[in-house]
Enzyme design. Structure first.
Site, PDB file in Angstrom:
ATOM      1  N   LYS A   1     -28.949  -4.230  58.342  1.00 15.75           N
ATOM      2  CA  LYS A   1     -29.559  -3.669  57.134  1.00 15.75           C
ATOM      3  C   LYS A   1     -30.319  -4.788  56.420  1.00 15.75           C
ATOM      4  O   LYS A   1     -29.733  -5.807  56.049  1.00 15.75           O
ATOM      5  CB  LYS A   1     -28.472  -3.091  56.229  1.00 15.75           C
ATOM      6  CG  LYS A   1     -28.994  -2.325  55.025  1.00 15.75           C
ATOM      7  CD  LYS A   1     -27.840  -1.684  54.271  1.00 15.75           C
ATOM      8  CE  LYS A   1     -28.326  -0.879  53.083  1.00 15.75           C
ATOM      9  NZ  LYS A   1     -27.183  -0.277  52.332  1.00 15.75           N
TER      10      LYS A   1
ATOM     11  N   ASP B   1     -40.633  -3.054  51.884  1.00 18.92           N
ATOM     12  CA  ASP B   1     -40.828  -4.205  52.777  1.00 18.92           C
ATOM     13  C   ASP B   1     -39.764  -4.285  53.859  1.00 18.92           C
ATOM     14  O   ASP B   1     -39.816  -5.166  54.722  1.00 18.92           O
ATOM     15  CB  ASP B   1     -40.884  -5.510  51.990  1.00 18.92           C
ATOM     16  CG  ASP B   1     -39.606  -5.809  51.202  1.00 18.92           C
ATOM     17  OD1 ASP B   1     -38.602  -5.105  51.417  1.00 18.92           O
ATOM     18  OD2 ASP B   1     -39.628  -6.733  50.366  1.00 18.92           O
ATOM     19  N   GLY B   2     -38.788  -3.380  53.817  1.00 23.18           N
ATOM     20  CA  GLY B   2     -37.768  -3.366  54.846  1.00 23.18           C
ATOM     21  C   GLY B   2     -36.722  -4.454  54.728  1.00 23.18           C
ATOM     22  O   GLY B   2     -35.867  -4.600  55.604  1.00 23.18           O
TER      23      GLY B   2
ATOM     24  N   ARG C   1     -23.610  -3.988  59.401  1.00 22.66           N
ATOM     25  CA  ARG C   1     -22.753  -2.904  58.940  1.00 22.66           C
ATOM     26  C   ARG C   1     -22.195  -2.122  60.136  1.00 22.66           C
ATOM     27  O   ARG C   1     -22.879  -1.933  61.136  1.00 22.66           O
ATOM     28  CB  ARG C   1     -23.552  -1.972  58.031  1.00 22.66           C
ATOM     29  CG  ARG C   1     -22.752  -0.847  57.424  1.00 22.66           C
ATOM     30  CD  ARG C   1     -23.494  -0.205  56.274  1.00 22.66           C
ATOM     31  NE  ARG C   1     -24.610   0.637  56.699  1.00 22.66           N
ATOM     32  CZ  ARG C   1     -25.368   1.330  55.861  1.00 22.66           C
ATOM     33  NH1 ARG C   1     -25.149   1.254  54.552  1.00 22.66           N
ATOM     34  NH2 ARG C   1     -26.355   2.084  56.299  1.00 22.66           N
TER      35      ARG C   1
ATOM     36  N   ARG D   1     -26.061  11.530  58.966  1.00 22.25           N
ATOM     37  CA  ARG D   1     -26.034  12.037  57.606  1.00 22.25           C
ATOM     38  C   ARG D   1     -26.425  13.513  57.607  1.00 22.25           C
ATOM     39  O   ARG D   1     -27.020  14.015  58.571  1.00 22.25           O
ATOM     40  CB  ARG D   1     -27.025  11.255  56.737  1.00 22.25           C
ATOM     41  CG  ARG D   1     -26.862   9.730  56.847  1.00 22.25           C
ATOM     42  CD  ARG D   1     -28.202   9.023  56.681  1.00 22.25           C
ATOM     43  NE  ARG D   1     -28.107   7.590  56.973  1.00 22.25           N
ATOM     44  CZ  ARG D   1     -27.894   6.651  56.056  1.00 22.25           C
ATOM     45  NH1 ARG D   1     -27.782   7.010  54.791  1.00 22.25           N
ATOM     46  NH2 ARG D   1     -27.805   5.389  56.387  1.00 22.25           N
TER      47      ARG D   1
ATOM     48  N   ASP E   1     -29.055  12.493  52.070  1.00 23.79           N
ATOM     49  CA  ASP E   1     -29.271  11.416  53.042  1.00 23.79           C
ATOM     50  C   ASP E   1     -28.238  10.305  52.898  1.00 23.79           C
ATOM     51  O   ASP E   1     -28.194   9.397  53.737  1.00 23.79           O
ATOM     52  CB  ASP E   1     -30.693  10.845  52.915  1.00 23.79           C
ATOM     53  CG  ASP E   1     -31.011  10.375  51.514  1.00 23.79           C
ATOM     54  OD1 ASP E   1     -31.051  11.222  50.604  1.00 23.79           O
ATOM     55  OD2 ASP E   1     -31.225   9.171  51.308  1.00 23.79           O
ATOM     56  N   ASN E   2     -27.389  10.374  51.866  1.00 21.64           N
ATOM     57  CA  ASN E   2     -26.297   9.421  51.699  1.00 21.64           C
ATOM     58  C   ASN E   2     -24.942  10.090  51.878  1.00 21.64           C
ATOM     59  O   ASN E   2     -23.919   9.530  51.477  1.00 21.64           O
ATOM     60  CB  ASN E   2     -26.353   8.769  50.314  1.00 21.64           C
ATOM     61  CG  ASN E   2     -27.570   7.895  50.127  1.00 21.64           C
ATOM     62  OD1 ASN E   2     -28.098   7.357  51.098  1.00 21.64           O
ATOM     63  ND2 ASN E   2     -28.029   7.761  48.906  1.00 21.64           N
TER      64      ASN E   2
ATOM     65  N   ASP F   1     -23.733   3.687  52.107  1.00 18.14           N
ATOM     66  CA  ASP F   1     -24.849   3.299  51.234  1.00 18.14           C
ATOM     67  C   ASP F   1     -24.393   2.956  49.818  1.00 18.14           C
ATOM     68  O   ASP F   1     -24.468   3.765  48.900  1.00 18.14           O
ATOM     69  CB  ASP F   1     -25.926   4.391  51.214  1.00 18.14           C
ATOM     70  CG  ASP F   1     -26.680   4.464  52.525  1.00 18.14           C
ATOM     71  OD1 ASP F   1     -26.642   3.471  53.277  1.00 18.14           O
ATOM     72  OD2 ASP F   1     -27.288   5.496  52.806  1.00 18.14           O
TER      73      ASP F   1
END
Length: 472
Positions: free
Chosen positions: A110, A122-123, A173, A180, A245-246, A255
């Site tokens: 991550k 920006d990832g 992680r 999800r 999505d979490n 998350d």
């Protein structure tokens, strides 16, 4: 001098064999000068990882043998609004291993750079959110709450621009999977039945091998999520962004962005800086989960032989969820009072105590922890009302001989308090990892009073942190 052996990860990948629509293959983006900040050796052993932890691998500069890095595609309802294309915008699934118990586990980087799902990001990840997730996720594990795990935190040697330039980092992680609710929404929204079916088959094999159809699979997710949110409430945890999505299929906490543990008890507590209307406040976490499960139900319906005929059964499963959560809540909070076999009337005893805590501004964790002590009344502003409540409680415990032991393992002495996390982050950004290590050690045994009793102390007015930010 003993020579170190190369780091070996025994990958056995399955997600990478699924249809290409489910992900995008790509390597991590290199960083300039990776250095290892934290390593979870017991977890590594459980995963079968051997050799010396390698910062080059853990930062994404070098791919270990067997890795097949990919970014997963998914959608999600964010604060109630549907976003049809989200996905791993700053994370890459390196692959999967089979742990010592025979369970398949994901290993993910991550903060490993941009992906096709990054949109304008920006990832990358800043050091602060990486250390926050490391500390809080490992604390949750020690508390016995299903969660993703932290294997490593690695400094990148690069600065990333947020409001100011911050040191960059990568979190390694681990999860039972990173699937999800939003994964299913992604393909249902596109009416891509083939990919939806492949995803469903993979999820059933991974998490619900006994499920005979999508309805039974849905029920499994509902059961896990009902249990999870009750455990969150029992330790005063606020996730902060319970978007679909979490929301994990595995029933693990995932998350850790603007999350926090309550200090002063109040059901309307919100820590997320972006939750302007309290959608995911402490007391709204239980009501919002059935809404999320309704979105999963809608996404699964197309897989039924007759979707229209299946709607009543899917609806009934979702509508039953509040009662499941309530029953789980009663079990969790009854245990905190030393009650092993709760009765319906115990809800009143629990609620009355919480009302006393709310009206008097009591610390949630310390008040429960102190209940067996003679000075417990000092945690309550209205001492007379508390003594009256105590008399009722003692009467209830007359048939609970194991109450002290049950309370000792149900009420933590130490939690990752928000102000301590922020102090730890500030120190780490200055190069001092000692506060991180102190927190990490204490939180590994949360039901034992730590040597540094300051870790159990609520924040002063000057130390209070009232808003946390998404983990960027």
């Amino acid at each position: 001098m003993t020579q170190s052996s190369p780091m070996q990860i025994p990958f056995d990948n399955s997600y990478a064999r699924l249809p290409a629509a489910l992900f995008t293959r790509q390597p991590p983006a290199p960083v300039s000068a990776p250095s290892l900040l934290a390593w979870n050796a017991p977890l590594a052993a459980d995963l079968g990882i051997t050799g010396t932890p390698d910062a080059q691998v853990l930062a994404g500069n070098t791919l270990p043998d067997g890795a097949e890095p990919l970014a997963q595609a998914y959608a999600g309802h964010q604060f109630g609004g549907f976003s049809p294309s989200l996905g791993d915008g700053r994370a890459l699934l390196l692959g999967e291993v089979i742990d010592r118990t025979g369970q398949r586990r994901d290993i993910q980087l991550k903060g490993s750079g941009r992906t096709p799902y990054s949109r304008n990001g920006d990832g990358r990840a800043a050091l602060g959110p990486v250390l926050r997730e490391f500390i809080v996720s490992e604390a949750m594990h020690a508390l016995g709450i299903p969660t993703t795990r932290a294997l490593a935190a690695t400094l990148t040697g690069d600065r990333i621009q947020r409001e100011v330039a911050l040191p960059g980092a990568v979190l390694t992680r681990v999860a039972s999977s990173h699937l999800r609710v939003g994964h299913f929404e992604y393909f249902a929204a596109r009416d891509d039945r083939a990919s939806l079916r492949a995803l469903y088959d993979h999820a059933v094999d991974r998490h619900d091998p006994a499920a005979r159809d999508p309805l039974q699979f849905l029920q499994g997710v509902i059961n896990r999520q009902a249990d999870l949110v009750a455990k969150w409430l029992g330790v005063g945890f606020i996730h902060g962004v319970m978007n679909t999505d979490n929301t994990s299929i595995s029933g693990e906490t995932i998350d850790y962005g603007p999350c926090a543990f309550m200090d002063t008890y109040h059901p309307d507590t919100v820590y997320s800086s972006i939750d302007q209307h309290g959608r995911y406040a402490y007391s709204n976490q239980a009501p919002v989960l059935p809404w999320n499960m309704a979105k999963l139900a809608s996404a699964l319906l197309p897989l039924m032989p007759d979707p229209d005929a299946a709607i009543p059964d899917f609806t009934a499963a979702v509508h039953a969820m509040p009662d499941l959560i309530d029953a789980a809540w009663l079990r969790v909070f009854a245990a905190k009072l030393g009650i092993s076999s709760p009765r319906p009337e115990d809800r009143g005893l629990i609620s009355d105590l919480l009302s006393l805590m709310q009206s008097g501004g009591s610390d949630f964790t310390n008040s429960f922890r102190a209940l067996p002590d003679n000075d417990a009344r000092d945690h309550f502003a209205d001492r007379e009302a508390f003594l009256d409540w105590t008399a009722r409680w003692h009467d209830r415990l007359a048939t609970e001989p194991e109450a002290p032991a049950l309370m000792a393992r149900s009420n933590p002495a130490v939690i990752p308090r928000n102000h301590r996390i922020e102090q730890m982050i500030q120190s780490a950004q200055s190069g001092d990892m000692a506060p991180f290590e102190t927190l990490r050690r204490a939180l590994a045994t949360p039901y034992t009073t730590p040597a540094d009793t300051g870790l159990t102390t609520p924040p002063t007015a000057q130390e209070q942190v009232t808003a946390t930010f998404c983990g960027t």
